[in-house]
Design a protein around this motif. Sequence first.
Motif, PDB file in Angstrom:
ATOM      1  N   GLY A  17       0.973  -1.434   0.127  1.00 18.57           N
ATOM      2  CA  GLY A  17       0.320  -0.118   0.105  1.00 18.57           C
ATOM      3  C   GLY A  17       0.606   0.931   0.061  1.00 18.57           C
ATOM      4  O   GLY A  17       2.165   0.918  -0.226  1.00 18.57           O
ATOM      5  N   GLY A  20       2.415   1.899   3.714  1.00  9.39           N
ATOM      6  CA  GLY A  20       3.620   0.857   3.906  1.00  9.39           C
ATOM      7  C   GLY A  20       4.838   0.897   2.528  1.00  9.39           C
ATOM      8  O   GLY A  20       6.336   0.787   3.325  1.00  9.39           O
ATOM      9  N   LEU A  37       4.451  -8.516   3.670  1.00 12.93           N
ATOM     10  CA  LEU A  37       3.720  -8.166   3.587  1.00 12.93           C
ATOM     11  C   LEU A  37       2.429  -7.766   3.491  1.00 12.93           C
ATOM     12  O   LEU A  37       2.364  -6.501   3.432  1.00 12.93           O
ATOM     13  CB  LEU A  37       3.492  -9.103   5.651  1.00 12.93           C
ATOM     14  CG  LEU A  37       2.784 -10.098   5.673  1.00 12.93           C
ATOM     15  CD1 LEU A  37       2.672 -10.822   7.265  1.00 12.93           C
ATOM     16  CD2 LEU A  37       0.937  -9.277   6.072  1.00 12.93           C
ATOM     17  N   ASP A  38       2.040  -8.532   2.808  1.00 12.93           N
ATOM     18  CA  ASP A  38       0.148  -8.167   2.233  1.00 12.93           C
ATOM     19  C   ASP A  38      -0.204  -9.182   1.615  1.00 12.93           C
ATOM     20  O   ASP A  38       0.273 -10.212   1.604  1.00 12.93           O
ATOM     21  CB  ASP A  38       0.754  -6.591   0.934  1.00 12.93           C
ATOM     22  CG  ASP A  38      -0.333  -5.829   1.050  1.00 12.93           C
ATOM     23  OD1 ASP A  38      -1.702  -6.281   1.419  1.00 12.93           O
ATOM     24  OD2 ASP A  38       0.222  -4.813   1.459  1.00 12.93           O
ATOM     25  N   ILE A 115      -9.195  -6.276  10.976  1.00 13.14           N
ATOM     26  CA  ILE A 115      -8.547  -6.304  10.071  1.00 13.14           C
ATOM     27  C   ILE A 115      -7.696  -5.469  10.691  1.00 13.14           C
ATOM     28  O   ILE A 115      -6.495  -6.375  11.056  1.00 13.14           O
ATOM     29  CB  ILE A 115      -8.488  -6.344   8.780  1.00 13.14           C
ATOM     30  CG1 ILE A 115      -9.352  -6.689   7.673  1.00 13.14           C
ATOM     31  CG2 ILE A 115      -7.756  -5.285   8.036  1.00 13.14           C
ATOM     32  CD1 ILE A 115      -9.972  -6.182   6.253  1.00 13.14           C
ATOM     33  N   SER A 144      -4.307   6.316  13.639  1.00 11.71           N
ATOM     34  CA  SER A 144      -4.633   7.153  12.790  1.00 11.71           C
ATOM     35  C   SER A 144      -5.140   8.410  13.646  1.00 11.71           C
ATOM     36  O   SER A 144      -5.532   8.068  14.374  1.00 11.71           O
ATOM     37  CB  SER A 144      -6.389   6.700  11.958  1.00 11.71           C
ATOM     38  OG  SER A 144      -6.668   7.802  11.224  1.00 11.71           O
ATOM     39  N   PRO A 187      -0.766   9.386  11.650  1.00 15.44           N
ATOM     40  CA  PRO A 187      -1.364  10.671  10.316  1.00 15.44           C
ATOM     41  C   PRO A 187      -2.868  11.024  10.219  1.00 15.44           C
ATOM     42  O   PRO A 187      -3.719  10.008  10.408  1.00 15.44           O
ATOM     43  CB  PRO A 187      -1.444   9.568   8.727  1.00 15.44           C
ATOM     44  CG  PRO A 187      -0.575   8.523   9.348  1.00 15.44           C
ATOM     45  CD  PRO A 187      -1.511   8.115  10.869  1.00 15.44           C
ATOM     46  N   ALA A 188      -3.302  12.668   9.155  1.00 13.70           N
ATOM     47  CA  ALA A 188      -4.446  12.045   9.255  1.00 13.70           C
ATOM     48  C   ALA A 188      -4.563  12.359   7.808  1.00 13.70           C
ATOM     49  O   ALA A 188      -5.057  11.133   7.507  1.00 13.70           O
ATOM     50  CB  ALA A 188      -4.293  13.628  10.191  1.00 13.70           C
ATOM     51  N   MET A 195      -6.837   6.873  -1.556  1.00 15.20           N
ATOM     52  CA  MET A 195      -8.142   7.254  -0.391  1.00 15.20           C
ATOM     53  C   MET A 195      -8.305   8.723   0.398  1.00 15.20           C
ATOM     54  O   MET A 195      -9.092   8.511   0.752  1.00 15.20           O
ATOM     55  CB  MET A 195      -7.082   7.099   1.044  1.00 15.20           C
ATOM     56  CG  MET A 195      -6.150   5.605   1.585  1.00 15.20           C
ATOM     57  SD  MET A 195      -7.338   4.438   2.345  1.00 15.20           S
ATOM     58  CE  MET A 195      -6.484   4.443   3.796  1.00 15.20           C
TER      59      MET A 195
HETATM   60  P1  NAD Z   1      -3.436   1.545   0.955  1.00 17.97           P
HETATM   61  O1  NAD Z   1      -4.855   1.377   0.655  1.00 17.97           O
HETATM   62  O2  NAD Z   1      -2.830   2.034   0.254  1.00 17.97           O
HETATM   63  O3  NAD Z   1      -2.505   0.215   2.327  1.00 17.97           O
HETATM   64  C1  NAD Z   1      -3.032  -0.843   2.884  1.00 17.97           C
HETATM   65  C2  NAD Z   1      -2.268  -1.945   2.608  1.00 17.97           C
HETATM   66  O4  NAD Z   1      -2.909  -3.218   3.602  1.00 17.97           O
HETATM   67  C3  NAD Z   1      -3.239  -2.602   1.533  1.00 17.97           C
HETATM   68  O5  NAD Z   1      -2.153  -2.762   0.365  1.00 17.97           O
HETATM   69  C4  NAD Z   1      -3.771  -3.493   1.551  1.00 17.97           C
HETATM   70  O6  NAD Z   1      -3.654  -4.775   0.696  1.00 17.97           O
HETATM   71  C5  NAD Z   1      -3.205  -4.114   3.158  1.00 17.97           C
HETATM   72  N1  NAD Z   1      -4.277  -4.959   3.547  1.00 17.97           N
HETATM   73  C6  NAD Z   1      -5.571  -4.993   4.026  1.00 17.97           C
HETATM   74  N2  NAD Z   1      -6.172  -5.702   4.413  1.00 17.97           N
HETATM   75  C7  NAD Z   1      -5.179  -6.337   4.430  1.00 17.97           C
HETATM   76  C8  NAD Z   1      -5.360  -8.233   5.408  1.00 17.97           C
HETATM   77  N3  NAD Z   1      -6.486  -8.377   5.605  1.00 17.97           N
HETATM   78  N4  NAD Z   1      -3.897  -8.984   5.158  1.00 17.97           N
HETATM   79  C9  NAD Z   1      -2.846  -8.099   5.293  1.00 17.97           C
HETATM   80  N5  NAD Z   1      -2.584  -7.102   4.335  1.00 17.97           N
HETATM   81  C10 NAD Z   1      -4.391  -5.792   4.330  1.00 17.97           C
HETATM   82  O7  NAD Z   1      -3.905   2.121   1.734  1.00 17.97           O
HETATM   83  P2  NAD Z   1      -2.410   3.393   3.826  1.00 17.97           P
HETATM   84  O8  NAD Z   1      -3.053   4.254   3.098  1.00 17.97           O
HETATM   85  O9  NAD Z   1      -1.350   3.044   2.933  1.00 17.97           O
HETATM   86  O10 NAD Z   1      -3.136   2.664   4.842  1.00 17.97           O
HETATM   87  C11 NAD Z   1      -1.723   2.049   5.508  1.00 17.97           C
HETATM   88  C12 NAD Z   1      -2.773   2.283   7.166  1.00 17.97           C
HETATM   89  O11 NAD Z   1      -2.084   4.023   7.070  1.00 17.97           O
HETATM   90  C13 NAD Z   1      -3.558   1.454   7.614  1.00 17.97           C
HETATM   91  O12 NAD Z   1      -3.452   1.451   8.492  1.00 17.97           O
HETATM   92  C14 NAD Z   1      -4.216   2.738   7.462  1.00 17.97           C
HETATM   93  O13 NAD Z   1      -5.945   2.369   7.880  1.00 17.97           O
HETATM   94  C15 NAD Z   1      -3.454   4.081   8.326  1.00 17.97           C
HETATM   95  N6  NAD Z   1      -3.852   5.541   7.618  1.00 17.97           N
HETATM   96  C16 NAD Z   1      -3.569   5.735   6.677  1.00 17.97           C
HETATM   97  C17 NAD Z   1      -4.015   7.057   6.824  1.00 17.97           C
HETATM   98  C18 NAD Z   1      -4.398   7.817   5.023  1.00 17.97           C
HETATM   99  O14 NAD Z   1      -5.397   9.267   4.778  1.00 17.97           O
HETATM  100  N7  NAD Z   1      -4.022   6.984   3.965  1.00 17.97           N
HETATM  101  C19 NAD Z   1      -4.982   8.126   7.039  1.00 17.97           C
HETATM  102  C20 NAD Z   1      -4.521   7.105   8.983  1.00 17.97           C
HETATM  103  C21 NAD Z   1      -4.164   6.228   8.160  1.00 17.97           C
END
Ligand code: NAD
Length: 262
Positions: A17, A20, A37-38, A115, A144, A187-188, A195
């Motif tokens: 993601g 990550g 891991l994903d 999750i 978050s 993060p916010a 996203m």
């Molecule tokens: P993203 O969707 O790009 O990445 C999330 C990753 O988690 C994806 O690659 C997905 O395949 C993987 N994933 C989901 N369910 C899974 C499972 N059951 N097993 C294994 N992998 C799994 O989103 P991101 O923005 O990179 O988010 C990463 C983290 O940051 C998350 O925990 C999200 O809640 C948090 N976050 C994001 C934001 C934002 O605005 N992007 C803000 C605050 C917090």
Amino acid sequence: DSKRFGGKVTLVTGAAGNIGLATAQRLAASGSAIALLDLAGEKLDEAVRTVAAAGVTARGYGCDVTDAAGVQAVVDQVVADFGQIDFLFNNAGYQGAFAPVQDYPVEDFARVMTINVCGAFHVLRAVSRHMVARKFGRIVNTASMAGVGGPPNMAAYGASKFAIIGLTQTASKDLAPYNIRVNAISPAFMGPGFMWDRQVELQAKTGSQYFSTDPKVVAEQMINSVPMRRYGDIKEIPGVVEFLLGDDSSYMTGVNLPIAGG
Ligand code: NAD
């Protein structure tokens, strides 16, 4: 290795993601070998190739974090492949539905909790058992700002991220005797991208008093709630994770660092 994290091994979850992968790339540039891991698939394979391009060892592990036995097996395999895990970036997550609590879909609530909370716990548990045995470990959980103040229409996501902050605090206490530090980042609003667009569109659709029904206006409303008057760039996250994994934060554990523009 002369690089800062040369000889270290980092396990990153949600590694395919946005956050990550950006963080895996940053840690690789600092010399750490990376286990990614994903969920299994082309996105993960592509992420492994991207990280390997930094010249470090990178391997992908297709795994659903909701499967506790599967997570334990992958962690065992990572240790077998790399010899150790020094750093964990426990980051996989899912945003869930947008609806007021009285209408929030029951199944989606369970999915978000399974999750975001159970999944993060499974990874934390399996990796910390290995770290306890080695008496060394640095862990960063992705929470978050939704876990600091509950945003409207996000009952499950908000609750799940409050839980991550609680898990971080308890784990920091349980693991402190073993030279393992556990911190969180929050993060916010991050953008641009999927996203950001998704939450703007879905907040508009709820028709709540908090946001306009026009996604363009919702975007402005969200940005205007941020003191720095902009959303954050994904690139503004990895350095904070690196700080919490490295020795510059050597007297910090159990904290949650907002990355939120004020
Ligand atoms: P993203 O969707 O790009 O990445 C999330 C990753 O988690 C994806 O690659 C997905 O395949 C993987 N994933 C989901 N369910 C899974 C499972 N059951 N097993 C294994 N992998 C799994 O989103 P991101 O923005 O990179 O988010 C990463 C983290 O940051 C998350 O925990 C999200 O809640 C948090 N976050 C994001 C934001 C934002 O605005 N992007 C803000 C605050 C917090």
